[in-house]
Structures are given as C-alpha cells and as structure tokens.
Design a protein around this motif. Sequence first.
Motif, PDB file in Angstrom:
ATOM      1  N   GLY A  90      -1.178  29.657  35.508  1.00 53.36           N
ATOM      2  CA  GLY A  90      -2.360  30.402  35.066  1.00 53.36           C
ATOM      3  C   GLY A  90      -3.408  29.486  34.468  1.00 53.36           C
ATOM      4  N   PHE A  91      -2.960  28.546  33.651  1.00 53.90           N
ATOM      5  CA  PHE A  91      -3.881  27.588  33.050  1.00 53.90           C
ATOM      6  C   PHE A  91      -4.545  26.728  34.120  1.00 53.90           C
ATOM      7  CE2 PHE A  91      -4.433  23.214  31.407  1.00 53.90           C
ATOM      8  CZ  PHE A  91      -5.515  23.457  30.579  1.00 53.90           C
ATOM      9  N   LEU A  92      -3.757  26.188  35.038  1.00 54.49           N
ATOM     10  CA  LEU A  92      -4.321  25.343  36.089  1.00 54.49           C
ATOM     11  C   LEU A  92      -5.285  26.118  36.993  1.00 54.49           C
ATOM     12  CD1 LEU A  92      -1.210  23.202  37.041  1.00 54.49           C
ATOM     13  CD2 LEU A  92      -3.249  22.473  35.800  1.00 54.49           C
ATOM     14  N   ARG A  93      -4.958  27.362  37.272  1.00 47.98           N
ATOM     15  CA  ARG A  93      -5.852  28.201  38.084  1.00 47.98           C
ATOM     16  C   ARG A  93      -7.207  28.346  37.387  1.00 47.98           C
ATOM     17  NH1 ARG A  93      -3.092  32.541  38.041  1.00 47.98           N
ATOM     18  NH2 ARG A  93      -4.233  33.477  36.331  1.00 47.98           N
ATOM     19  N   GLU A  94      -7.180  28.634  36.083  1.00 46.96           N
ATOM     20  CA  GLU A  94      -8.417  28.795  35.325  1.00 46.96           C
ATOM     21  C   GLU A  94      -9.210  27.492  35.252  1.00 46.96           C
ATOM     22  OE1 GLU A  94      -9.839  31.644  34.090  1.00 46.96           O
ATOM     23  OE2 GLU A  94      -8.260  32.567  35.279  1.00 46.96           O
ATOM     24  N   VAL A  95      -8.520  26.373  35.107  1.00 46.66           N
ATOM     25  CA  VAL A  95      -9.202  25.075  35.088  1.00 46.66           C
ATOM     26  C   VAL A  95      -9.912  24.842  36.416  1.00 46.66           C
ATOM     27  CG1 VAL A  95      -8.836  22.568  35.076  1.00 46.66           C
ATOM     28  CG2 VAL A  95      -7.768  23.983  33.320  1.00 46.66           C
ATOM     29  N   MET A  96      -9.223  25.118  37.518  1.00 50.40           N
ATOM     30  CA  MET A  96      -9.825  24.885  38.832  1.00 50.40           C
ATOM     31  C   MET A  96     -10.989  25.838  39.093  1.00 50.40           C
ATOM     32  SD  MET A  96      -8.362  22.368  40.196  1.00 50.40           S
ATOM     33  CE  MET A  96      -7.660  21.500  38.835  1.00 50.40           C
ATOM     34  N   LEU A  97     -10.889  27.060  38.623  1.00 52.83           N
ATOM     35  CA  LEU A  97     -11.966  28.029  38.837  1.00 52.83           C
ATOM     36  C   LEU A  97     -13.181  27.738  37.962  1.00 52.83           C
ATOM     37  CD1 LEU A  97      -9.951  31.370  39.072  1.00 52.83           C
ATOM     38  CD2 LEU A  97     -11.165  30.202  40.920  1.00 52.83           C
ATOM     39  N   ARG A  98     -12.933  27.422  36.696  1.00 52.63           N
ATOM     40  CA  ARG A  98     -14.032  27.261  35.735  1.00 52.63           C
ATOM     41  C   ARG A  98     -14.531  25.828  35.595  1.00 52.63           C
ATOM     42  NH1 ARG A  98     -12.757  31.488  30.931  1.00 52.63           N
ATOM     43  NH2 ARG A  98     -11.984  33.159  32.260  1.00 52.63           N
ATOM     44  N   ARG A  99     -13.673  24.865  35.914  1.00 52.27           N
ATOM     45  CA  ARG A  99     -14.023  23.440  35.823  1.00 52.27           C
ATOM     46  C   ARG A  99     -14.707  23.092  34.499  1.00 52.27           C
ATOM     47  NH1 ARG A  99     -12.455  21.050  40.470  1.00 52.27           N
ATOM     48  NH2 ARG A  99     -12.466  22.380  42.287  1.00 52.27           N
ATOM     49  N   PRO A 100     -14.012  23.304  33.385  1.00 56.53           N
ATOM     50  CA  PRO A 100     -14.625  23.034  32.080  1.00 56.53           C
ATOM     51  C   PRO A 100     -14.871  21.543  31.864  1.00 56.53           C
ATOM     52  CG  PRO A 100     -12.294  23.463  31.824  1.00 56.53           C
ATOM     53  CD  PRO A 100     -12.627  23.735  33.272  1.00 56.53           C
ATOM     54  N   GLU A 101     -15.905  21.242  31.101  1.00 60.09           N
ATOM     55  CA  GLU A 101     -16.221  19.844  30.766  1.00 60.09           C
ATOM     56  C   GLU A 101     -15.195  19.283  29.790  1.00 60.09           C
ATOM     57  OE1 GLU A 101     -18.682  17.731  31.847  1.00 60.09           O
ATOM     58  OE2 GLU A 101     -19.057  19.259  33.369  1.00 60.09           O
ATOM     59  N   ASN A 102     -14.794  20.099  28.824  1.00 60.38           N
ATOM     60  CA  ASN A 102     -13.884  19.640  27.780  1.00 60.38           C
ATOM     61  C   ASN A 102     -12.524  20.314  27.977  1.00 60.38           C
ATOM     62  OD1 ASN A 102     -12.479  19.166  25.368  1.00 60.38           O
ATOM     63  ND2 ASN A 102     -14.377  19.072  24.182  1.00 60.38           N
ATOM     64  N   ILE A 103     -11.634  19.641  28.685  1.00 60.11           N
ATOM     65  CA  ILE A 103     -10.322  20.213  29.017  1.00 60.11           C
ATOM     66  C   ILE A 103      -9.497  20.502  27.760  1.00 60.11           C
ATOM     67  CG2 ILE A 103      -8.127  19.819  30.226  1.00 60.11           C
ATOM     68  CD1 ILE A 103     -10.219  20.282  32.240  1.00 60.11           C
ATOM     69  N   PRO A 104      -9.390  19.573  26.790  1.00 67.96           N
ATOM     70  CA  PRO A 104      -8.589  19.875  25.597  1.00 67.96           C
ATOM     71  C   PRO A 104      -9.088  21.114  24.841  1.00 67.96           C
ATOM     72  CG  PRO A 104      -8.980  17.517  25.721  1.00 67.96           C
ATOM     73  CD  PRO A 104      -9.834  18.168  26.782  1.00 67.96           C
ATOM     74  N   GLU A 105     -10.388  21.251  24.728  1.00 66.84           N
ATOM     75  CA  GLU A 105     -10.935  22.426  24.056  1.00 66.84           C
ATOM     76  C   GLU A 105     -10.636  23.691  24.854  1.00 66.84           C
ATOM     77  OE1 GLU A 105     -15.353  24.067  23.284  1.00 66.84           O
ATOM     78  OE2 GLU A 105     -14.956  22.067  22.432  1.00 66.84           O
TER      79      GLU A 105
END
Length: 93
Positions: free
Chosen positions: A51-66
């Motif tokens: 779920g986390f990886l899916r959201e990262v790939m969809l949203r592509r946040p600048e600050n991954i730790p945040e």
Amino acid sequence: MADVASGLEGLDLGALSPEQQAQLMEFKINTRIANEKYLRSHKEVELLLSGFLREVMLRRPENIPEFAAEHFTDPELPMKTQKKLAEKANQGN
C-alpha cells in the motif's frame, strides 16, 4: 582494493576461518527462514508495504521520509489494513 566512493572495502576472504564461514552461512540461512516464517504469519506486513509503495508510485512525493511518516501515522491505517485483510481472506474462499 577499497571502493572509496561507496565507503566499502573489498572482500577479505581470509578474515574468517572455514568454521566461522560455515557458522555465518548457517546463521544467514536460519535468519532468512525465521524472517520468512514471520512474514507468512503476518500478512498485514505485505499489505502495509504494498500500500505504501503504491501510494509512493502514484503520488511521487518529493520528501519520501515525510510522506512515509504521514502514511504510517494515519489514524485510519489500522482499520484500512484490517479491511484489506478481510477482503483478501474472502477472495481466498
């Protein structure tokens, strides 16, 4: 030769005795087996990570730790995870 850029030194094949190498290999195998058993008995880990990886790939946040901190402290996350676990269990039936 040392790889200065990565901070890693080359392998020192003579650093461990054959007995120590065998013990290390056995430790690695046992650790891998224990990790596999743990992950198989805790299906929620897979759901949380996917779920986390899916959201990262969809949203592509600048600050991954945040982004990760916000994602994993979401008060709704436990309920969402339980719901997905239940859905997955129903699909298996």
